[in-house]
Design a protein around this motif. Structure first.
Motif, PDB file in Angstrom:
ATOM      1  N   GLY A 196       0.817  -1.210   0.000  1.00 43.24           N
ATOM      2  CA  GLY A 196       0.000   0.000   0.000  1.00 43.24           C
ATOM      3  C   GLY A 196       0.851   1.260   0.000  1.00 43.24           C
ATOM      4  N   ILE A 197       1.953   1.241   0.749  1.00 44.72           N
ATOM      5  CA  ILE A 197       2.854   2.402   0.798  1.00 44.72           C
ATOM      6  C   ILE A 197       3.508   2.611  -0.565  1.00 44.72           C
ATOM      7  N   VAL A 198       3.891   1.509  -1.209  1.00 42.68           N
ATOM      8  CA  VAL A 198       4.469   1.602  -2.556  1.00 42.68           C
ATOM      9  C   VAL A 198       3.450   2.200  -3.524  1.00 42.68           C
ATOM     10  N   LYS A 199       2.217   1.743  -3.424  1.00 43.87           N
ATOM     11  CA  LYS A 199       1.170   2.246  -4.329  1.00 43.87           C
ATOM     12  C   LYS A 199       0.941   3.744  -4.113  1.00 43.87           C
ATOM     13  N   GLU A 200       0.901   4.162  -2.839  1.00 48.51           N
ATOM     14  CA  GLU A 200       0.751   5.590  -2.538  1.00 48.51           C
ATOM     15  C   GLU A 200       1.872   6.403  -3.185  1.00 48.51           C
ATOM     16  N   ARG A 201       3.094   5.898  -3.071  1.00 48.18           N
ATOM     17  CA  ARG A 201       4.255   6.632  -3.612  1.00 48.18           C
ATOM     18  C   ARG A 201       4.219   6.684  -5.136  1.00 48.18           C
ATOM     19  N   LEU A 202       3.878   5.551  -5.764  1.00 47.04           N
ATOM     20  CA  LEU A 202       3.858   5.502  -7.230  1.00 47.04           C
ATOM     21  C   LEU A 202       2.720   6.333  -7.828  1.00 47.04           C
ATOM     22  N   ALA A 203       1.732   6.643  -7.002  1.00 50.60           N
ATOM     23  CA  ALA A 203       0.600   7.448  -7.478  1.00 50.60           C
ATOM     24  C   ALA A 203       0.889   8.949  -7.427  1.00 50.60           C
TER      25      ALA A 203
END
Length: 213
Positions: A66-73
């Motif tokens: 989820g943290i990776v997804k937040e960053r990539l967004a």
């Protein structure tokens, strides 16, 4: 350009990641930095991650993903591209990354895989010795104490002992193998020989990236 860099501990991954970021202007996304930023910014996943860390527990995959997804967004990724460093660590995280990229309309252009013989890494990583009186750090091969020295005056941390280093490398090899294979099937892995001078390694990386464009 969206990249992932992989390599065993001691293979020079951090050094090469910094050079890639400087040369190509992509966003450097390392696991540690992401966690610190998410917690400092009190994002939904950052708050969740902190709740586990404060209890001394491992952060579950779904929170890390989820943290990776937040960053990539975030907006800079679409503009600059990214270099993922330290993620994915497991094949399950690799599958999650596939889904995240798909959901965000992004794709991975290439995987830079820095290959170094594990035996030479054991020597590289287990050579650190510390002077008992001064706390000064040396390396038996690359930065030995000047002149003849008495080994009894030095000690090794448990983490630096050859058997500990070998175990750590074995775990990394076992975890990394299915991830590399996953990306090999997609035809996006570039193997880079890491047993060279730093600039020679980077020159090979530049050639690999040029071939991806």
């Amino acid at each position: 350009m969206n990249l992932l860099i992989m390599g065993l501990p001691g293979a020079g991954k951090g050094t090469q990641a910094a050079k890639i970021v400087e040369e190509f202007g992509v966003a450097h996304i390392s696991t540690g930095d992401m966690f610190r930023a998410a917690m400092a910014n009190k994002t939904e996943m950052g708050v969740l991650a902190k709740s586990y860390i404060d209890k001394g527990e491992l952060v579950p995959d779904e929170v890390t993903n989820g943290i990776v997804k937040e960053r990539l967004a975030e907006s800079d990724i679409a503009e600059k591209g990214f270099l993922l460093d330290g993620y994915p660590r497991t094949i399950e995280q690799a599958y999650a990354l596939d889904e995240t990229l798909k959901a965000l309309g992004l794709k991975l252009d290439g995987v830079i895989n820095i290959e170094v013989n594990p035996d030479s890494l054991v020597e590289r990583l287990s050579g650190r010795i510390i002077h008992k009186e001064t706390g000064e750090t040396f390396h038996k091969v690359f930065n030995p104490p000047v002149g003849d020295y008495n080994e009894d005056d030095y000690y090794q941390r448990e983490d630096d002992k050859p058997e500990t280093v070998k175990r750590r490398l074995d775990v990394n090899i076992a975890q990394g193998a299915p991830i590399i294979e996953h990306y090999r099937k997609a035809g996006i892995v570039s193997d880079i020989q890491g047993n060279q001078e730093i600039d020679a390694v980077f020159a090979d990386i530049e050639k690999a990236i040029a071939a991806m464009k």
